[in-house]
Design a protein around this motif. Structure first.
Motif, mmCIF file in Angstrom:
data_model
loop_
_atom_site.group_PDB
_atom_site.id
_atom_site.type_symbol
_atom_site.label_atom_id
_atom_site.label_comp_id
_atom_site.label_asym_id
_atom_site.label_seq_id
_atom_site.Cartn_x
_atom_site.Cartn_y
_atom_site.Cartn_z
ATOM 1 N N LEU A 58 0.833 -1.208 0.000
ATOM 2 C CA LEU A 58 0.000 0.000 0.000
ATOM 3 C C LEU A 58 0.864 1.254 0.000
ATOM 4 C CD1 LEU A 58 -2.824 -0.934 2.531
ATOM 5 C CD2 LEU A 58 -3.116 -0.440 0.108
ATOM 6 N N ASN A 59 1.918 1.238 0.784
ATOM 7 C CA ASN A 59 2.802 2.402 0.848
ATOM 8 C C ASN A 59 3.474 2.647 -0.507
ATOM 9 O OD1 ASN A 59 3.947 4.528 2.394
ATOM 10 N ND2 ASN A 59 5.863 3.397 2.496
ATOM 11 N N GLY A 60 3.950 1.555 -1.149
ATOM 12 C CA GLY A 60 4.579 1.690 -2.454
ATOM 13 C C GLY A 60 3.607 2.170 -3.521
ATOM 14 N N SER A 61 2.413 1.568 -3.558
ATOM 15 C CA SER A 61 1.412 1.973 -4.553
ATOM 16 C C SER A 61 0.978 3.413 -4.326
ATOM 17 C CB SER A 61 0.192 1.045 -4.474
ATOM 18 O OG SER A 61 0.556 -0.290 -4.754
ATOM 19 N N GLY A 62 0.820 3.770 -3.060
ATOM 20 C CA GLY A 62 0.413 5.134 -2.743
ATOM 21 C C GLY A 62 1.446 6.160 -3.179
ATOM 22 N N ARG A 63 2.734 5.836 -2.988
ATOM 23 C CA ARG A 63 3.791 6.771 -3.394
ATOM 24 C C ARG A 63 3.810 6.940 -4.915
ATOM 25 N NH1 ARG A 63 4.542 9.579 1.015
ATOM 26 N NH2 ARG A 63 4.883 8.225 2.824
ATOM 27 N N LYS A 64 3.628 5.828 -5.642
ATOM 28 C CA LYS A 64 3.592 5.919 -7.107
ATOM 29 C C LYS A 64 2.400 6.751 -7.565
ATOM 30 C CE LYS A 64 5.912 1.500 -7.960
ATOM 31 N NZ LYS A 64 5.751 0.130 -8.481
ATOM 32 N N LEU A 65 1.245 6.491 -6.952
ATOM 33 C CA LEU A 65 0.045 7.233 -7.315
ATOM 34 C C LEU A 65 0.210 8.707 -6.980
ATOM 35 C CD1 LEU A 65 -2.875 7.101 -8.342
ATOM 36 C CD2 LEU A 65 -3.602 6.572 -6.015
ATOM 37 N N LEU A 66 0.862 8.979 -5.870
ATOM 38 C CA LEU A 66 1.055 10.358 -5.423
ATOM 39 C C LEU A 66 1.867 11.159 -6.438
ATOM 40 C CD1 LEU A 66 0.509 12.227 -2.976
ATOM 41 C CD2 LEU A 66 2.719 11.524 -2.081
ATOM 42 N N SER A 67 2.888 10.519 -6.993
ATOM 43 C CA SER A 67 3.764 11.221 -7.945
ATOM 44 C C SER A 67 3.097 11.481 -9.285
ATOM 45 C CB SER A 67 5.043 10.406 -8.168
ATOM 46 O OG SER A 67 4.739 9.157 -8.763
ATOM 47 N N SER A 68 1.973 10.813 -9.550
ATOM 48 C CA SER A 68 1.324 10.964 -10.855
ATOM 49 C C SER A 68 0.034 11.774 -10.793
ATOM 50 C CB SER A 68 1.018 9.576 -11.447
ATOM 51 O OG SER A 68 0.117 8.868 -10.623
ATOM 52 N N LEU A 69 -0.374 12.200 -9.595
ATOM 53 C CA LEU A 69 -1.630 12.933 -9.478
ATOM 54 C C LEU A 69 -1.473 14.356 -10.014
ATOM 55 C CD1 LEU A 69 -2.969 11.890 -5.952
ATOM 56 C CD2 LEU A 69 -3.908 11.269 -8.173
ATOM 57 N N ASP A 90 -5.962 16.574 -4.596
ATOM 58 C CA ASP A 90 -5.978 15.105 -4.482
ATOM 59 C C ASP A 90 -4.655 14.598 -3.911
ATOM 60 O OD1 ASP A 90 -8.529 14.911 -5.518
ATOM 61 O OD2 ASP A 90 -7.845 14.730 -7.581
ATOM 62 N N ALA A 91 -3.554 15.221 -4.325
ATOM 63 C CA ALA A 91 -2.237 14.803 -3.829
ATOM 64 C C ALA A 91 -2.117 15.068 -2.331
ATOM 65 C CB ALA A 91 -1.135 15.533 -4.595
ATOM 66 N N VAL A 92 -2.610 16.228 -1.896
ATOM 67 C CA VAL A 92 -2.545 16.565 -0.463
ATOM 68 C C VAL A 92 -3.387 15.583 0.351
ATOM 69 C CG1 VAL A 92 -3.230 18.291 1.254
ATOM 70 C CG2 VAL A 92 -2.040 19.007 -0.819
ATOM 71 N N MET A 93 -4.578 15.257 -0.157
ATOM 72 C CA MET A 93 -5.450 14.331 0.562
ATOM 73 C C MET A 93 -4.825 12.941 0.667
ATOM 74 S SD MET A 93 -9.417 13.333 -0.293
ATOM 75 C CE MET A 93 -9.833 15.087 -0.289
ATOM 76 N N LEU A 94 -4.258 12.464 -0.453
ATOM 77 C CA LEU A 94 -3.621 11.145 -0.433
ATOM 78 C C LEU A 94 -2.395 11.149 0.470
ATOM 79 C CD1 LEU A 94 -3.355 8.253 -1.417
ATOM 80 C CD2 LEU A 94 -2.160 9.096 -3.443
ATOM 81 N N GLN A 95 -1.620 12.235 0.441
ATOM 82 C CA GLN A 95 -0.438 12.336 1.306
ATOM 83 C C GLN A 95 -0.822 12.243 2.776
ATOM 84 O OE1 GLN A 95 3.126 12.909 0.340
ATOM 85 N NE2 GLN A 95 3.030 12.011 2.374
ATOM 86 N N ARG A 96 -1.924 12.885 3.136
ATOM 87 C CA ARG A 96 -2.386 12.830 4.525
ATOM 88 C C ARG A 96 -2.769 11.414 4.934
ATOM 89 N NH1 ARG A 96 -6.298 18.202 4.509
ATOM 90 N NH2 ARG A 96 -4.623 19.773 4.637
ATOM 91 N N ARG A 97 -3.442 10.715 4.033
ATOM 92 C CA ARG A 97 -3.851 9.348 4.358
ATOM 93 C C ARG A 97 -2.636 8.428 4.493
ATOM 94 N NH1 ARG A 97 -8.547 6.718 1.164
ATOM 95 N NH2 ARG A 97 -8.805 5.692 3.176
ATOM 96 N N LEU A 98 -1.655 8.624 3.597
ATOM 97 C CA LEU A 98 -0.437 7.809 3.691
ATOM 98 C C LEU A 98 0.339 8.130 4.962
ATOM 99 C CD1 LEU A 98 0.836 7.909 -0.012
ATOM 100 C CD2 LEU A 98 -0.190 5.974 1.183
ATOM 101 N N ASP A 99 0.409 9.421 5.304
ATOM 102 C CA ASP A 99 1.101 9.812 6.536
ATOM 103 C C ASP A 99 0.408 9.214 7.757
ATOM 104 O OD1 ASP A 99 2.936 11.228 5.098
ATOM 105 O OD2 ASP A 99 1.993 13.187 5.411
ATOM 106 N N GLU A 100 -0.921 9.245 7.735
ATOM 107 C CA GLU A 100 -1.680 8.659 8.849
ATOM 108 C C GLU A 100 -1.398 7.161 8.966
ATOM 109 O OE1 GLU A 100 -6.280 7.483 10.053
ATOM 110 O OE2 GLU A 100 -5.879 8.612 8.225
#
Length: 400
Positions: A210-221, A226-236
Motif C-alpha cells: 500500500l505504501n509503495g502503490s500510494g507513493r507511485k500514485l502520489l507522484s502521478s496525481l 488530491d495529492a494533499v489528501m492522499l499524502q495525509r492518508r499515507l502519513d496517517e
C-alpha cells in the motif's frame, strides 16, 4: 468498276455504323462510370471527413487519468465515442458495397486506385476502433486499480483500528498484572501480545504494498488537492503503523523486564541525537542564499535531498521517542529529593545509585536507566523539532 465501287461504299457504311454503335455504347458506359465515380467520390469525401473528425477527437482524449472523477469522465467519453463508431459502421459497409459494385461492373477497366483508397479508409476505421477499445480497457483497469487501492487502504486502516484497540487492552491489563506481581496473568498477556505481534507481522507485506502503490500514485496525481489528501492518508497510515509496532515492542519489553532492550534504546537515542546534530550542521552549510538562478536552483535541489533524508529518518526517530516516553510513563517518577540525595551520596564518597565500589542494586540500575532515557528523550525531541523548524524556515526563504 461501278460494281466494285458500290460494294466498297456499302462496306464503309456498314463499318461506320458499327463504329458509331460501339462509340455510342462506350459513351453510355463512360457516362455511367462517371456517374458512379462521382457517387463514389462524394461518399469517399463524406467518410474521410467523418474519419478526420473522429481522429481529431481521439487525439484530444489525452493520457489515462489518475483520479476516480477524471477516469469516470474519460470512460463516459470513451463509451460515447465507441458508440458513435459502431453506429457509423453501416456507412462504412455501404461504402464498401459501392466499391465492390464498381469493381464488378467495370472489371475490364483499371479499378486499382479505387481498391487502394477503400482499403485505406477501412484501415483508418479499424485503427480507430482498435484504439478506442484498448483505451476502454486501460481506463477500466486504472479505475479498478484505484478502487482496489482505496478499498485496500480503507480495509488496512480498519484493521489498524482493531489492532490498536486490542493493543490498548493488552497494555492496560498487563500493567495491572505487573502492579499485582501476578506472574500467571503476566504470562497470559505475554501470549496475547505475541499473537498480536504475529498478526502485525502478517500485515507487513500489505503495508509495504500500500505504501509503495500510494507513493507511485502520489507522484502521478495532477490535482494538488488530491495529492494533499492522499499524502495525509499515507502519513496517517505510516504513523499509526510505526506507532503500533513501537507500542507492541514497548509492552513486550515491559512484560519481559528486558533491561538489554532498554539499554539498546538508550544507545539508539544517543546515536540519533548525534545524527541530528550532524544534520543541523549540514543544514547550516547549505546557506547563505545564492545570488543567481543557478545557485538558487542548486540550493533548492540540495535542500530537497536533505529533506528526504529527514523524512526517511522520521519513522526511526519518532519510534524511538515513543518507546522512550512509554518506558518513562510506566516507571515510577523520580523523587523530588533525588538531587539532594545524589549530592549527599557524592559527598559521602559513593557513586550515584551505588556504593563506593560502583556496585548498584537492580532498583538503582533501573532508576539510573530511567533518568538517562528521560534525559535523552528530552534532548532528542528538542533537537529534532528544532531541526525540522529550521528546515521549514530555510525552505520558505528559498521559495521567497
Amino acid at each position: 468498276l461501278p460494281w466494285s465501287c458500290c460494294r466498297l461504299e456499302s462496306a464503309l457504311r456498314f463499318s461506320a455504323v458499327c463504329t458509331n454503335s460501339k462509340v455510342m455504347q462506350r459513351k453510355t458506359v463512360l457516362d455511367a462510370m462517371l456517374s458512379d465515380s462521382e457517387r463514389y467520390e462524394a461518399k469517399r469525401q463524406e467518410v474521410e471527413a467523418w474519419l478526420a473528425r473522429m481522429q481529431a477527437r481521439r487525439e484530444k482524449m489525452g493520457l489515462v487519468g489518475d483520479t476516480a472523477d477524471v477516469l469516470e469522465v474519460q470512460l463516459r467519453d470513451q463509451k460515447a465515442y465507441h458508440a458513435e463508431l459502431h453506429q457509423y459502421k453501416h456507412q462504412i459497409e455501404l461504402f464498401n458495397q459501392l466499391t465492390q459494385k464498381l469493381i464488378a461492373v467495370y472489371q475490364d477497366d483499371d479499378t486499382s486506385r479505387i481498391k487502394k483508397m477503400t482499403e485505406q479508409i477501412n484501415q483508418r476505421y479499424n485503427n480507430l476502433n482498435s484504439s478506442i477499445v484498448l483505451r476502454g480497457k486501460l481506463l477500466n483497469s486504472a479505475l479498478n486499480s484505484l478502487h482496489n487501492f482505496d478499498r485496500s487502504l480503507d480495509k488496512f486502516l480498519a484493521w489498524l483500528s482493531e489492532a490498536e484497540s486490542s493493543m490498548e487492552c493488552v497494555e492496560v491489563e498487563a500493567d495491572r498484572a505487573g502492579g499485582r506481581r501476578d506472574e500467571a496473568a503476566t504470562r497470559q498477556f505475554s501470549k496475547q501480545l505475541k499473537d498480536l505481534q504475529s498478526e502485525i507481522e502478517s500485515h507487513k507485506d500489505v503495508y509495504a504494498a500500500l505504501n509503495g502503490s500510494g507513493r507511485k500514485l502520489l507522484s502521478s496525481l495532477p490535482s494538488k488537492d488530491d495529492a494533499v489528501m492522499l499524502q495525509r492518508r499515507l502519513d496517517e497510515m505510516n504513523q499509526r503503523w510505526h506507532h503500533l509496532k513501537a507500542k507492541s515492542m514497548a509492552i513486550r519489553n515491559r512484560l519481559e523486564s528486558n533491561a538489554e532492550h532498554w539499554n539498546a534504546l538508550l544507545l539508539s537515542l544517543r546515536e540519533l541525537f548525534e545524527w541530528v546534530i550532524r544534520k543541523d550542521t549540514e543544514l547550516t552549510g547549505l546557506g547563505p542564499i545564492g545570488g543567481d538562478v543557478a545557485s538558487l536552483q542548486k540550493q533548492l535541489d540540495d535542500h530537497r535531498a536533505f529533506r528526504r533524508q529527514l523524512e526517511d529518518k522520521r519513522p526511526v526517530v519518532e519510534s524511538n521517542l515513543l518507546s522512550g516516553r512509554q518506558y518513562i510513563a510506566n516507571e515510577p517518577p523520580l523523587s523530588d529529593t533525588s538531587d539532594t540525595e545524589e549530592a549527599r551520596l557524592v559527598a559521602a564518597g559513593r557513586d550515584v545509585d551505588g556504593d563506593s565500589r560502583g556496585y548498584r542494586t537492580a532498583e538503582e540500575q533501573a532508576r539510573e536507566l530511567t533518568r538517562c532515557i528521560r534525559r535523552e528523550v528530552s534532548k532528542l525531541s528538542e533537537k529534532w523539532n528544532a531541526l525540522i523548524d529550521r528546515s521549514d524556515q530555510w525552505q520558505r526563504k528559498l521559495d521567497d
